[in-house]
Scaffold this active site. Structure first.
Site, PDB file in Angstrom:
ATOM      1  N   LYS A 112       0.833  -1.169  -0.092  1.00 49.44           N
ATOM      2  CA  LYS A 112      -0.113  -0.274  -0.186  1.00 49.44           C
ATOM      3  C   LYS A 112       0.782   1.214  -0.033  1.00 49.44           C
ATOM      4  CE  LYS A 112      -4.136  -1.955   1.565  1.00 49.44           C
ATOM      5  NZ  LYS A 112      -3.788  -3.493   1.757  1.00 49.44           N
TER       6      LYS A 112
HETATM    7  C1  PLP Z   1      -4.468  -4.486   1.009  1.00 52.48           C
HETATM    8  C2  PLP Z   1      -3.395  -5.839   1.086  1.00 52.48           C
HETATM    9  C3  PLP Z   1      -3.977  -6.795  -0.040  1.00 52.48           C
HETATM   10  C4  PLP Z   1      -5.148  -6.616  -0.869  1.00 52.48           C
HETATM   11  O1  PLP Z   1      -4.907  -5.661  -2.193  1.00 52.48           O
HETATM   12  P1  PLP Z   1      -6.339  -5.336  -2.735  1.00 52.48           P
HETATM   13  O2  PLP Z   1      -5.947  -4.164  -3.761  1.00 52.48           O
HETATM   14  O3  PLP Z   1      -7.464  -4.534  -1.614  1.00 52.48           O
HETATM   15  O4  PLP Z   1      -6.847  -6.449  -3.399  1.00 52.48           O
HETATM   16  C5  PLP Z   1      -3.239  -7.802  -0.282  1.00 52.48           C
HETATM   17  N1  PLP Z   1      -1.993  -8.155   0.584  1.00 52.48           N
HETATM   18  C6  PLP Z   1      -1.631  -7.176   1.481  1.00 52.48           C
HETATM   19  C7  PLP Z   1      -0.433  -7.320   2.480  1.00 52.48           C
HETATM   20  C8  PLP Z   1      -2.378  -5.698   1.694  1.00 52.48           C
HETATM   21  O5  PLP Z   1      -1.982  -5.048   2.537  1.00 52.48           O
END
Ligand code: PLP
Length: 488
Positions: A112
């Site tokens: 993120k």
């Molecule tokens: C948020 C997150 C995801 C999922 O991603 P999306 O875009 O919501 O599908 C997968 N792995 C981690 C470690 C995350 O923080």
């Protein structure tokens, strides 16, 4: 370029407004009216350019109301020093045909960061462009990863403030420590006596409270969202799909994406639409496999038990960004989208028309993994390659093996497994997969894992237990609103 709501609101907006607003007034998601494509010359340029240069090129195509200088400034501020590697998203080669795209070298060790490091600059630039005079206040409810990534992104960014709400008992020790030691003059962190839903409901209630918003505006404060439905969070993710697919020198690269809210994998779809050599998109879910069922059957049914798994950032039953995919595949049929979203809200499920299902079949494949299968994937990959996966990426690795096993699949493409977090962020799940005794505190587990695997603990997680605690505010559900008003 204009952006329209997936639910048919008639007012089109430019990117600055879409980023400030986050959600359209009719609760739809802002999506570009047309997707720009890459020329052959641009593809050659991308292969020989740095991550930052590629980002500038891609952002320029979508943020047409931003000046070239403004985009350059956003990219430099976001990606200059905050990532361990200058190329932001390095790949690890498992073998000649398979790579792991490591998206977790940012300040909070989860993918993120790639979007949340730049969103604050997109937002402050958007404010400049629209002439918005108010200070922007971001309120985030988090179950762990988003809160810390948003805090790191917004800390000390002029013209913004951020408040993060987290459930006092609902996050891991590492995640909690990351948040309560957060530095920055414009950040606040509040623990809530309750669960994630209580935190999320509190945040939502603040957004929809007109009286409160009016009062804040009088004090020069405008509320905004850093949620993954914001176009400013999706756009940065397109860059690493374009760059990694072209760098792999293959006609088509299949991607396996550990998926929750459908944001990351949707960015891969946009990269494909832009003409990047992207092949099949494999959507890997944990036991909350609502998307797996949807891709297989065309029926999205959230009426099921919510499972707490060892890949908590994917514990989601409503994947908001799927709405954008349906909008794209139905050629912007907003009446259809409205009907489907109404069905979801009122009946708890929807079924897509046959032609749409056929489009999905052409593009996607879906898998899901239980916690045991996830741990097995961590162990397998470590034994075979001495490469350590986190619990989310392991769900994708399991999906990769499933896809290879299925005789119906074409396996001539190269494959990239998308890695969304450092294994050190989820030490309990990872250690238990490797049969390490987990009856110790999480900090000790980090050290044990490092000694065993010789993989270094990432710098942002080192010495976490000795950091000074700066946020100890804790409140009951009823006190959230007055507490936030006071902070703002
Ligand atoms: C948020 C997150 C995801 C999922 O991603 P999306 O875009 O919501 O599908 C997968 N792995 C981690 C470690 C995350 O923080």
């Amino acid at each position: 370029m204009f952006y329209s709501s997936t639910r048919g609101d008639t007012k089109k907006v430019q990117s600055a407004e879409a980023i400030i607003k986050g959600l359209a007034p009719d609760k739809g998601l802002y999506t570009p009216d047309c997707i720009p494509t890459l020329s052959e010359d641009e593809k050659i340029f991308i292969k020989k350019s740095s991550y930052k240069e590629v980002a500038k090129l891609i952002f320029g195509k979508f943020l047409t109301d931003f000046s070239k200088e403004q985009i350059e400034k956003c990219v430099e501020l976001a990606y200059n020093n905050s990532f361990e590697q200058a190329n932001v998203a390095p790949v690890y080669k498992l073998d000649d045909n398979t790579e792991i795209l490591e998206l977790w070298h940012g300040p909070t060790c989860a993918f993120k960061d790639v979007a949340l490091q730049i969103l604050p600059y997109f937002l402050t630039t958007a404010i400049e462009i629209t002439g918005e005079k108010n200070e922007i206040a971001i309120i985030v409810a988090t179950s762990g990863d988003t809160g810390k990534a948003a805090l790191e992104g917004f800390k000390d960014v002029k013209g913004t403030k951020i408040v993060v709400l987290y459930p006092s008992e609902g996050v891991s020790l590492v995640q909690k420590q990351q948040m309560i030691t957060q530095e920055g003059s414009n950040v606040s962190v509040i623990a809530i006596r309750g669960n994630f839903d209580d935190a999320q409901t509190a945040a939502k209630n603040i957004f929809i409270n007109d009286e409160l918003n009016e009062k804040l505006l009088q004090d020069g404060i405008k509320l905004s969202s850093a949620n993954s439905i914001n176009w400013g969070r999706l756009l940065p993710q397109i860059v690493y799909y374009i760059k990694s697919s072209l760098d792999f020198n293959s006609n088509n690269v299949d991607y396996i994406v550990p998926t929750g809210n459908f944001g990351n994998i949707l960015a891969a779809y946009f990269a494909k639409k832009m003409n990047a050599p992207v092949g099949k998109l494999i959507c890997a879910s944990n036991q909350n496999n609502v998307l797996t069922d949807f891709i297989k059957t065309g029926i999205y049914d959230k009426r099921r038990e919510f499972v707490k798994t060892i890949s908590p950032s994917m514990d989601i039953l409503i994947s908001s960004n799927l709405e954008r995919l349906l909008y794209e595949l139905s050629n912007h049929n907003t009446t259809l989208i409205q009907n489907l979203m109404n069905d979801l809200e009122q009946k708890g499920y929807y079924k897509i028309p046959h032609d749409l299902k056929e489009e999905i079949d052409k593009l996607f494949y879906a898998t899901s993994a239980t916690d045991d299968e996830t741990k097995e994937a961590i162990k397998n990959c470590y034994d075979k390659y001495q490469y350590l996966l986190d619990t989310h990426t392991a769900v994708a690795y399991h999906g990769y093996l499933e896809y290879q096993k299925d005789d119906k699949n074409n396996k001539s493409n190269k494959t990239i497994i998308v890695s969304t977090a450092s294994p050190y962020k989820f030490p309990i799940g990872v250690c238990s997969a490797l049969n390490i005794d987990i009856n110790k505190n999480e900090y000790e587990l980090l050290n044990t894992l490092e000694t065993l695997t010789k993989v270094k603990i990432p710098a942002p997680l080192q010495g976490l237990e000795d950091k000074k605690i700066l946020h100890s505010l804790i409140c009951d559900k009823e006190e959230i609103l007055p507490t936030i008003m006071e902070l703002l």
